[in-house]
Enzyme design. Structure first.
Site, PDB file in Angstrom:
ATOM      1  N   CYS A   1       0.871  -1.169   0.000  1.00 18.91           N
ATOM      2  CA  CYS A   1       0.000   0.000   0.000  1.00 18.91           C
ATOM      3  C   CYS A   1       0.911   1.223   0.000  1.00 18.91           C
ATOM      4  CB  CYS A   1      -0.949  -0.023   1.202  1.00 18.91           C
ATOM      5  SG  CYS A   1      -0.124   0.129   2.794  1.00 18.91           S
ATOM      6  N   MET A   2       0.471   2.333   0.526  1.00 22.14           N
ATOM      7  CA  MET A   2       1.250   3.571   0.469  1.00 22.14           C
ATOM      8  C   MET A   2       2.564   3.476   1.263  1.00 22.14           C
ATOM      9  SD  MET A   2      -0.567   5.708  -1.367  1.00 22.14           S
ATOM     10  CE  MET A   2      -0.260   7.384  -0.928  1.00 22.14           C
TER      11      MET A   2
END
Length: 167
Positions: free
Chosen positions: A28-29
């Site tokens: 993810c980020m």
């Protein structure tokens, strides 16, 4: 100091019990998200000792390794170390129904966050330009930028359908 993605990836794979212990890998980020076959083989202390790793979490059937903003570059090298496709195996279903529902919704919305943030910031810029810089809402520049800011939200149902199907 730049992070050596290849070496860091190898150390992480070794610390979580080897390539054979990983069912799927994604990111993810800021986190490297792994679904492990046997979470008992993963050594949290060894993972945290790897240069570039900021922390470890076990949540929602995933083994999450917190890397930070460099996780996407690290994931490119990490993926080469095994035959894991993004989301090739579903996460184990754990928790009560409310937790599972929130996990599902978060998993569907997370891939769209960069686009939402970008178009939202463009709307902020438009508001500032019309309020402080005297830009007319009738100008072609405003209309074009406004269209760019709204385009993501016009296709949001399509993007949602894709991420829900993928999840």
């Amino acid at each position: 100091m730049a992070l050596d993605y290849v070496e860091t990836s190898k150390k992480i794979v070794e610390a979580v019990g080897g390539a054979g212990n990983i069912s799927s890998a994604t990111n993810c980020m800021t986190r490297l998200r792994l679904v492990l076959k046997d979470e008992g083989k993963a050594k949290d202390d060894a993972v945290q000792a790897v240069k570039g790793v900021k922390g470890v979490m076990r949540q929602g059937g995933q083994y999450q390794i917190i890397i930070g903003n460099e996780v996407s570059n690290l994931f490119k090298e990490f993926r080469k170390l095994g035959n894991w496709d993004e989301g090739s195996a579903p996460a184990k279903v754990e928790g009560n129904p409310v937790q599972r529902l929130f996990g599902f919704v978060a998993g569907c919305m997370t891939p769209m966050l960069p686009a939402m943030l970008g178009t939202g910031m463009l709307k902020v810029v438009l508001t500032l330009l019309t309020t402080f810089a005297g830009m007319s809402t009738e100008s072609s520049t405003y209309i074009l930028l406004y269209s760019f800011a709204d385009c993501f939200f016009m296709f949001l149902p399509v993007f949602m359908g894709f991420t829900i199907a993928k999840k």
